[in-house]
Design a protein around this motif. Sequence first.
Motif, PDB file in Angstrom:
ATOM      1  N   LEU A 104       1.085  -0.712   0.293  1.00  0.00           N
ATOM      2  CA  LEU A 104      -0.383   0.485   0.034  1.00  0.00           C
ATOM      3  C   LEU A 104       0.840   1.481   0.060  1.00  0.00           C
ATOM      4  O   LEU A 104       1.837   1.554   0.765  1.00  0.00           O
ATOM      5  N   THR A 105       0.649   2.176  -1.067  1.00  0.00           N
ATOM      6  CA  THR A 105       1.646   3.817  -0.916  1.00  0.00           C
ATOM      7  C   THR A 105       0.780   4.395  -0.455  1.00  0.00           C
ATOM      8  O   THR A 105      -0.904   4.481  -1.442  1.00  0.00           O
ATOM      9  N   VAL A 106       0.418   4.739   0.530  1.00  0.00           N
ATOM     10  CA  VAL A 106      -0.703   6.111   0.657  1.00  0.00           C
ATOM     11  C   VAL A 106      -0.155   8.000   0.036  1.00  0.00           C
ATOM     12  O   VAL A 106      -1.209   8.418  -0.695  1.00  0.00           O
ATOM     13  N   ASP A 107       1.031   7.954  -0.417  1.00  0.00           N
ATOM     14  CA  ASP A 107       1.456   8.854  -1.423  1.00  0.00           C
ATOM     15  C   ASP A 107       1.904   8.766  -2.087  1.00  0.00           C
ATOM     16  O   ASP A 107       2.972   8.417  -3.001  1.00  0.00           O
ATOM     17  N   ASP A 108       0.770   8.639  -3.529  1.00  0.00           N
ATOM     18  CA  ASP A 108       0.588   7.843  -4.712  1.00  0.00           C
ATOM     19  C   ASP A 108       0.978   8.730  -6.082  1.00  0.00           C
ATOM     20  O   ASP A 108      -0.331   8.740  -6.855  1.00  0.00           O
ATOM     21  N   PHE A 109       1.288  10.067  -5.650  1.00  0.00           N
ATOM     22  CA  PHE A 109       1.353  11.214  -6.661  1.00  0.00           C
ATOM     23  C   PHE A 109       1.543  11.083  -8.211  1.00  0.00           C
ATOM     24  O   PHE A 109       1.088  10.547  -8.518  1.00  0.00           O
ATOM     25  N   GLU A 110       2.838   9.724  -7.659  1.00  0.00           N
ATOM     26  CA  GLU A 110       3.410   9.674  -9.392  1.00  0.00           C
ATOM     27  C   GLU A 110       2.848   8.145  -9.854  1.00  0.00           C
ATOM     28  O   GLU A 110       3.620   8.271 -10.989  1.00  0.00           O
ATOM     29  N   ALA A 137      -6.757  11.201 -10.228  1.00  0.00           N
ATOM     30  CA  ALA A 137      -6.557  11.613 -11.795  1.00  0.00           C
ATOM     31  C   ALA A 137      -5.436  12.616 -11.327  1.00  0.00           C
ATOM     32  O   ALA A 137      -5.069  12.969 -10.757  1.00  0.00           O
ATOM     33  N   LYS A 138      -5.133  12.951 -12.697  1.00  0.00           N
ATOM     34  CA  LYS A 138      -3.010  13.664 -12.233  1.00  0.00           C
ATOM     35  C   LYS A 138      -3.613  14.222 -13.853  1.00  0.00           C
ATOM     36  O   LYS A 138      -3.655  13.451 -15.322  1.00  0.00           O
ATOM     37  N   THR A 139      -3.857  15.287 -14.260  1.00  0.00           N
ATOM     38  CA  THR A 139      -4.007  16.470 -15.599  1.00  0.00           C
ATOM     39  C   THR A 139      -3.119  17.516 -15.635  1.00  0.00           C
ATOM     40  O   THR A 139      -3.225  18.028 -14.736  1.00  0.00           O
ATOM     41  N   ALA A 140      -2.204  17.022 -16.646  1.00  0.00           N
ATOM     42  CA  ALA A 140      -1.458  18.409 -16.654  1.00  0.00           C
ATOM     43  C   ALA A 140      -2.214  18.998 -17.886  1.00  0.00           C
ATOM     44  O   ALA A 140      -2.435  19.147 -18.735  1.00  0.00           O
ATOM     45  N   LEU A 141      -1.664  20.764 -17.434  1.00  0.00           N
ATOM     46  CA  LEU A 141      -2.802  22.149 -17.948  1.00  0.00           C
ATOM     47  C   LEU A 141      -2.044  22.699 -18.268  1.00  0.00           C
ATOM     48  O   LEU A 141      -1.233  23.761 -18.009  1.00  0.00           O
ATOM     49  N   GLU A 142      -2.099  22.559 -20.561  1.00  0.00           N
ATOM     50  CA  GLU A 142      -1.478  24.194 -20.921  1.00  0.00           C
ATOM     51  C   GLU A 142      -2.291  25.080 -21.208  1.00  0.00           C
ATOM     52  O   GLU A 142      -3.308  25.252 -22.418  1.00  0.00           O
ATOM     53  N   VAL A 143      -1.753  26.581 -20.731  1.00  0.00           N
ATOM     54  CA  VAL A 143      -3.214  27.671 -21.472  1.00  0.00           C
ATOM     55  C   VAL A 143      -2.465  27.914 -22.552  1.00  0.00           C
ATOM     56  O   VAL A 143      -0.760  28.421 -22.272  1.00  0.00           O
ATOM     57  N   TYR A 146      -4.281  17.502  -9.323  1.00  0.00           N
ATOM     58  CA  TYR A 146      -4.108  16.381  -8.602  1.00  0.00           C
ATOM     59  C   TYR A 146      -5.109  16.094  -8.286  1.00  0.00           C
ATOM     60  O   TYR A 146      -5.327  16.846  -7.403  1.00  0.00           O
ATOM     61  N   CYS A 147      -6.101  15.048  -8.761  1.00  0.00           N
ATOM     62  CA  CYS A 147      -7.556  15.058  -7.571  1.00  0.00           C
ATOM     63  C   CYS A 147      -7.555  13.242  -6.737  1.00  0.00           C
ATOM     64  O   CYS A 147      -6.580  12.785  -6.889  1.00  0.00           O
ATOM     65  N   LYS A 148      -7.407  14.417  -5.461  1.00  0.00           N
ATOM     66  CA  LYS A 148      -6.987  13.044  -4.378  1.00  0.00           C
ATOM     67  C   LYS A 148      -8.174  12.598  -3.710  1.00  0.00           C
ATOM     68  O   LYS A 148      -9.052  13.740  -3.338  1.00  0.00           O
TER      69      LYS A 148
END
Length: 770
Positions: free
Chosen positions: A567-573, A656-662, A643-645
């Motif tokens: 189990l990975t608690v901080d799984d941002f990547e 969810a992980k989304t790279a937003l470019e403007v 990052y959606c946690k």
Amino acid sequence: MRAAVAVCWLGAALLAAGRSPPRLRLPYRELLGTNRSVPFFGHRGFLGFRSLYLDEYRDRLFIGGKDVLYSLLLDGASTDTKEIYWPPLPGQTEECFRKGKDPGTDCANYIRVLHPYNRTHLLACGTGAFHPVCAFIYVGHRGEHAFSLDPATVETGRGRCPHEPSRAFTSTVIGGELYAGLTADFLGRDPGIFRSTGTRSALRTEVDQRLLNDPKFVAAHLIPDNDDRDNDKAYFFFTEKVVEADSKEHTIASRVARVCVNDAGGQRVLVNKWSTFNKARLVCSVPGPGGIDTHFDELEDVFLLRTKDGKSPEIYALFSTISHVFQGSAVCVYRMADIREVFNGPFAHRESPHHQWGAYEGRVPYPRPGVCPSKTTNQPRRQYGTTKDFPDEVLHFARAHPLMYKPVYPRHRRPLLVKTDLPHRLRQLVVDRVEAEDGHHDVLFLGTDAGSVLKVVVLQKTSSAAPEEVVLEEMQIFKAPVPITQMEISVKRQKLYVGSSLGVAQVRLHRCETYGTACAECCLARDPYCAWDGSACTHYQPSGKRRHRRQDVRHGNPVHQCLDQNLTVDDFESVEEKLLYGAENNSTFLECVPRSPQASVQWFIQRPPDEQRDEVKTDERILQTEHGLLFRKLHRHDAGVYYCKTLEHGFTQTVAKTALEVIASEQLAHTFPRERGDEPLHPPCSEPWLVPQTPKTWFKDIMHLISSQNLRRVEEYCARLWCGSSRPHHRKSKLAQAKHALAGMDVGKKGRTAKPHGERIRVPRQAVAT
């Protein structure tokens, strides 16, 4: 005024307390696709379901519908289904129609009674187009799939089966005799509790509103008092109208009534009438401020959770209420010891209908009215072998005092479950007591009037604390929103049998793999049926290996249960990144739908090259919705990785992980010509009128602006968008659509198909309008 304020306060409190969304919502098609549900709609196009009998001894399911009976094997061999066609007698349908009944819904033989009668036969009764009829059905011995109606046994069903297909009704067979609560006449004005079919003379209640006032019968059960069979009693559960002394309006009260199985009526008084009939009020209420209770008075269903000795079942009762403040349902649990104590207590008495009820304080004759003739009532000089031997004084008192003074309160004097957040009413209830790692838990299956079933576990942590409800699943059993009218549970087969007017569905009580493929997801489900076995979420086996088993129904704490399960608690990547382009000053939507509605959502942003992640602050410009993050007007500094946690019971997970470019506004202004007549406003298409006359550069510019790696797919999208129109005057509106779509293009991960977010995401209408 004080009472009104208290009721409003209590209604608001109940609304807040009753809100608990299901952890999983399983639609009809998903249940079918995973074989979680197997429906049966009959062989004639419309089943018109009315009755169900689950025979686990013979491994068969018997179904009664409109003019038809079915026998199904529980092993699922639907090809071996047997059918009995049983329409009304010739002329009865026409007579029913002439008397003003609906020929489509009323004038048929709806099978409403379906009970085991002996080792080889069932007793079946139908409405017979308002001419109730009964017969015996031969079903054979165990292992034999016989199914036929015996014509020689057909007889009238009056007093055994209601005339109407949908009128409230209940029945049970005890010792070869049918006990039924129903209205026995064509007009529905003769309610009573009847005993028939056996060798003894028939019995019924007197026609007296003090006994039954417009009752709605719900359930009937045999519940023995002790090992002496002469003390066996049949209990009836129903609602009826009551009129208080200080009010002319009728209110509804829920009742439990009982009669002795060996009741034979009186010799001179109450001849062929029940002489042991008593009734008491069932209370299911939530205490409020100032001593004002909110009552759930409309009894919907009753389920007996049987114990080993059979004499002390736990009685689960489902109630509903409709008030000006709120609409809701509640489940209360009653103990047989409390019910017996009320029936052994004081009788209710009042001098006239204009007086208040009080406890009867006079002399009660012997034998006490309501007791059964048995060894207990016999004395050396007074032998009572039958109720016909009871003194007339006893029978007169029983007739005048059918109601007990004290009501029956539920366990802990409060509901086990209160639901006030549902758009529909709860109609049916069955309960399964499940053994789990941390003890036993009662799982409730609640059928609604919209064709769905809620699976709920209620956790009683201490006797004084309020119970915690966990809605595990909401299953849409039937495609159409029809009321569920009957449910039966097979603990042996771990199946639920659900009936509605459309048909009957066999539903598995659990499908643990639905919760996910990780230990944390299995633990968060808090399903007593399921546990993590070290490699998958599977059915919990009490005798299984304990070393790898992970389950936490009471707390659902995966951090504690699954630390040794990778189990990975901080799984941002660990989440796949998606790339999204948005145009400055335009609206943009970042999608994130948590698997569980019970999880809370947080958004974080990382702005390169800074490695720090900051929480996204929402305001009037940036809105957080159920489905994601909505930017009503995009700024340049909004660019970054989002990052959606989700947070659920102390466990955080990035979903969810989304790279937003403007895209800056000046780039768009340079790329899209604004002057009329500068260039054609469309990309190349196959239609002659859409083919440009000269080579254009703006289309390629926007392709490079988005991503050269996805040039072909974006070009295909734009061509499809443009060429979908059939008239030239739509071209300018298509440009606006193209600008909006390209500004919100979700390019995705490298090598994946790009999709415009306008097609991929449904933005809630209310979120856009905010």
